[in-house]
Design an enzyme around this catalytic site. Sequence first.
Site, PDB file in Angstrom:
ATOM      1  N   TRP A 136      32.645  14.933  15.372  1.00  0.00           N
ATOM      2  CA  TRP A 136      31.308  14.511  14.967  1.00  0.00           C
ATOM      3  C   TRP A 136      30.371  15.680  14.680  1.00  0.00           C
ATOM      4  O   TRP A 136      29.316  15.495  14.078  1.00  0.00           O
ATOM      5  CB  TRP A 136      30.672  13.669  16.094  1.00  0.00           C
ATOM      6  N   ASN A 137      30.684  16.902  15.103  1.00  0.00           N
ATOM      7  CA  ASN A 137      29.646  17.945  15.110  1.00  0.00           C
ATOM      8  C   ASN A 137      29.254  18.433  13.714  1.00  0.00           C
ATOM      9  O   ASN A 137      28.094  18.764  13.473  1.00  0.00           O
ATOM     10  CB  ASN A 137      30.038  19.108  16.027  1.00  0.00           C
ATOM     11  N   GLU A 234      42.563  22.796  14.804  1.00  0.00           N
ATOM     12  CA  GLU A 234      41.413  23.669  15.072  1.00  0.00           C
ATOM     13  C   GLU A 234      40.716  23.087  16.280  1.00  0.00           C
ATOM     14  O   GLU A 234      40.092  22.029  16.195  1.00  0.00           O
ATOM     15  CB  GLU A 234      40.492  23.732  13.852  1.00  0.00           C
ATOM     16  N   CYS A 268      32.214  24.859  17.360  1.00  0.00           N
ATOM     17  CA  CYS A 268      33.358  25.592  17.905  1.00  0.00           C
ATOM     18  C   CYS A 268      33.230  27.083  17.648  1.00  0.00           C
ATOM     19  O   CYS A 268      33.650  27.900  18.469  1.00  0.00           O
ATOM     20  CB  CYS A 268      34.648  25.075  17.277  1.00  0.00           C
TER      21      CYS A 268
END
Length: 463
Positions: A136-137, A234, A268
């Site tokens: 979602w980020n 990832e 991330c």
Amino acid sequence: MPIATVNPANGETLKTYDALGTEEIERRLAAAETTFRTYRTTSFAERARLMHRAADLLDEDLQDIGRVMTVEMGKPVKQARAEAAKCAKAMRWYADHAEELLADEVADAADAKDSGASRVLARYRPLGPVLAVMPWNFPLWQVVRFAAPALMAGNVGLLKHASNVPQTALYLEDLFRRAGFPEGCFQTLLIGSGAVEGILRDPRVKAATLTGSEPAGRAVASVAGDEVKKTVLELGGSDPYVVMPSADIDRAARIAVTARAQNNGQSCIAAKRFIVHTDVFDAFAERFAAGMRALRVGDPLEEETEVGPLSTEQGRADLEELVDDAVGNGATVLCGGERPDGFGSGWYYAPTVLTDITPAMRIHQEETFGPVATLYRAADLDEAVALANDTPFGLSSNVWTHDEAEVERFVRDLEAGGVFVNGMTASHPAFPFGGEKRSGYGRELSGHGIREFCNITTVWHGA
């Protein structure tokens, strides 16, 4: 987690969706397989025409889709529009470069002759339907950086997006449909995580890519390995940001604020562990903490807001646990360390800088997904490298120095998929992106990314 849009700025549920049933999932898998049979034969020129059209439509939708992303996951609306614009740029880049990146690779004539051939080449051929499990980020960018190269290579896509960004997920399917891609070329599957294994085991699905947590990556990789299917992962990151004495301290501290707080700290590749040489530690710490303290926290739909709420209530609770554990074990709070006042039911957390971190604290090894930075003092280059590598993750890294010998040491010894010198980590369609250790494997973007989901076929012509 229910499939729903819940505004993180106030906790209000705006829209809910039913998960797809078994029959609808089957219909969509069948459509993906059928479409692939013909789409794989289309020319690069035709795919590029469709991809350029999708980019143009995205540019037209910039304001609307930016607002949707902000309401669904809380990123400041300026950053949401920038994300959409970046996606359009990546679409155009792959539209313009895919044919060149996937051109036949002709073997050296002497090697061909030695094998008894008149000519030998390697050809890149699409795999088929690829399942993308996305977070979602960065709800547009994470998907497009898979979809643009995959579709340009002749694959078709199946998207299982995070359950808290369903409107963005459905927008992506609609975008590719409006651009003229064949029905079934890119489909959004509104499903829970429990349905992923069955879809990945289906023989019509040829590979998978996942961006997300380490546990999610392990689960997908385990199933794919059992089925002997290719994956690209990832996963998390706890990126170091190393500052040495020769650096421009003012600039390093200023950019450090953006590197940590971008996307409300939920990235991330955000810098998370700030490792500063003792000679410049105090000067950096003062400037960095002041910059974090000055960030404007507020309604993410307001243009002036720099930090909005965390995406979920649980995400904030997890972040609070890490901070409380660190403080309870002796960490010093330079700023933040609490929920800011005045935001009611919103899931906000103040920009925070902690120092005096020790290995006894959970935050030393666990990823902080929110606007919380940890600050370390390093006595010399060797200690800086050791601290930078003292993490299970290895996504990217940032180093600040004007000493070329130090640069070479960092490039040689940092355990990370990227080393950014005198700047913050960023992704670009032309450059490979990915990590090592528990940050995953494989690469996205660039020529490396488009070739991940291709069969490499050796073509041998007899003399």
